[in-house]
Write a protein that holds these residues in place. Structure first.
Motif, mmCIF file in Angstrom:
data_model
loop_
_atom_site.group_PDB
_atom_site.id
_atom_site.type_symbol
_atom_site.label_atom_id
_atom_site.label_comp_id
_atom_site.label_asym_id
_atom_site.label_seq_id
_atom_site.Cartn_x
_atom_site.Cartn_y
_atom_site.Cartn_z
ATOM 1 N N ALA A 1 2.146 1.411 0.045
ATOM 2 C CA ALA A 1 0.800 2.259 -0.744
ATOM 3 C C ALA A 1 0.821 2.017 -1.997
ATOM 4 O O ALA A 1 1.836 1.699 -2.923
ATOM 5 C CB ALA A 1 1.077 3.718 -0.552
ATOM 6 N N TYR B 1 -6.480 4.755 0.810
ATOM 7 C CA TYR B 1 -6.101 5.261 2.436
ATOM 8 C C TYR B 1 -6.387 6.780 2.356
ATOM 9 O O TYR B 1 -6.101 7.403 1.402
ATOM 10 C CB TYR B 1 -4.395 5.090 2.458
ATOM 11 N N LEU C 1 3.143 3.107 4.594
ATOM 12 C CA LEU C 1 2.405 3.924 5.552
ATOM 13 C C LEU C 1 2.705 3.060 6.777
ATOM 14 O O LEU C 1 2.342 1.717 6.980
ATOM 15 C CB LEU C 1 0.794 3.559 5.240
ATOM 16 N N ARG D 1 2.614 8.995 5.159
ATOM 17 C CA ARG D 1 3.212 8.310 4.008
ATOM 18 C C ARG D 1 4.859 8.684 3.936
ATOM 19 O O ARG D 1 5.163 9.769 4.090
ATOM 20 C CB ARG D 1 2.534 8.656 2.630
#
Length: 217
Positions: free
Chosen positions: A118, A129, A145, A135
Motif C-alpha cells: 500500500a 485502494y 494488501l 490491510r
C-alpha cells in the motif's frame, strides 16, 4: 550463534510472552527508546554482533523499567513454547498481537500470501485502494494488501468489498484475512479460491453465518 546471543534472543521471547505485564510499567520515554532498539534488532542480520547488541540493549531497558540492575529476562529460564524474539518487535513496532504459538503461525502464513504494498498506512488522499479492503502490517511497519482481493490492479472484487464490510475488515484485518484464506467447511474450500467462480452469493451467506448470534442456552 554464541550462547550469549541465544540467551538474549530467549530473553526477548520471554518478554513477548509477558508483554501485558511489562507494557503496563513503561513510560513514554522508555517506549520510544525500546522501539528504537527493536528497530536496530530487526534491521540487523541474524547472527550478527549488531543484532546481539540490540537484543541486549532491549533487555537492559526492560530491566531498568522494573528497577533492576541487570537483565533478569536474559536468565536461564526458557521462553514459553511458540514465542520468539521477533514477536516482541511485532508487539512494539507493528502494533498488533498476532504473536505466540497460535497467532504467530497465522501471522506468518498470512504475510506469506501474495500481496501488494500500500502507498500509505491507511486509506486517504493518493491511496487508490478502497477503505474496505484488508490491510495487514508487515514486518518493519509496511502495509500490505492481500492480492486475492483484486481482479485487476486496484480493482477489487465486489464480493470482497461486501464481505469485508460485513465482517468489519478495518477493525479485524487479520481475522478477516484468515477467514478468506483458510479452508471453510461450509464452502468446501478457502473462500478466496471461489472469487470469480460465480459463487459470490455463497460467499456472502458464509460470512453472514459468522455474524449470527450464538444461542448458549
Amino acid at each position: 550463534m554464541a550462547p550469549a546471543d541465544d540467551a538474549a534472543l530467549n530473553g526477548l521471547a520471554r518478554a513477548a510472552a509477558d508483554w501485558d505485564r511489562l507494557d503496563s510499567g513503561l513510560d513514554s520515554r522508555t517506549r520510544v527508546r525500546l522501539a528504537a532498539r527493536l528497530g536496530d534488532f530487526r534491521a540487523a542480520g541474524p547472527g550478527t554482533e549488531r543484532r546481539a547488541e540490540a537484543a541486549e540493549a532491549v533487555l537492559r531497558l526492560l530491566d531498568e523499567a522494573e528497577g533492576g540492575a541487570g537483565s533478569r529476562l536474559a536468565g536461564a529460564a526458557v521462553a514459553p513454547a511458540g514465542f520468539t524474539a521477533e514477536d516482541l518487535a511485532v508487539l512494539v513496532l507493528d502494533g498488533h498481537r498476532m504473536v505466540g504459538p497460535v497467532l504467530g503461525a497465522v501471522r506468518e502464513r498470512l504475510l506469506a500470501a501474495p500481496a501488494f504494498t500500500a502507498p500509505g498506512g491507511s486509506p486517504g488522499p493518493g491511496d487508490p485502494y478502497d477503505a474496505r479492503l484488508i490491510r495487514l502490517r508487515a514486518a518493519g511497519g509496511g502495509i500490505i494488501l492481500p492480492a486475492f482481493q483484486f481482479r485487476g490492479p486496484t480493482d477489487a472484487w465486489p464480493a470482497v468489498l461486501s464481505v469485508n464490510e460485513l465482517l468489519d475488515a478495518p477493525r479485524d484485518p487479520w481475522g478477516v484475512a484468515d477467514w478468506w484464506l483458510s479452508p471453510n467447511g461450509w464452502l468446501g474450500t478457502a473462500p478466496a479460491s471461489l472469487l470469480g467462480s460465480g459463487r459470490d452469493a455463497e460467499l456472502a451467506d458464509a460470512a453472514s453465518y459468522l455474524m449470527e448470534p450464538v444461542d448458549l442456552s
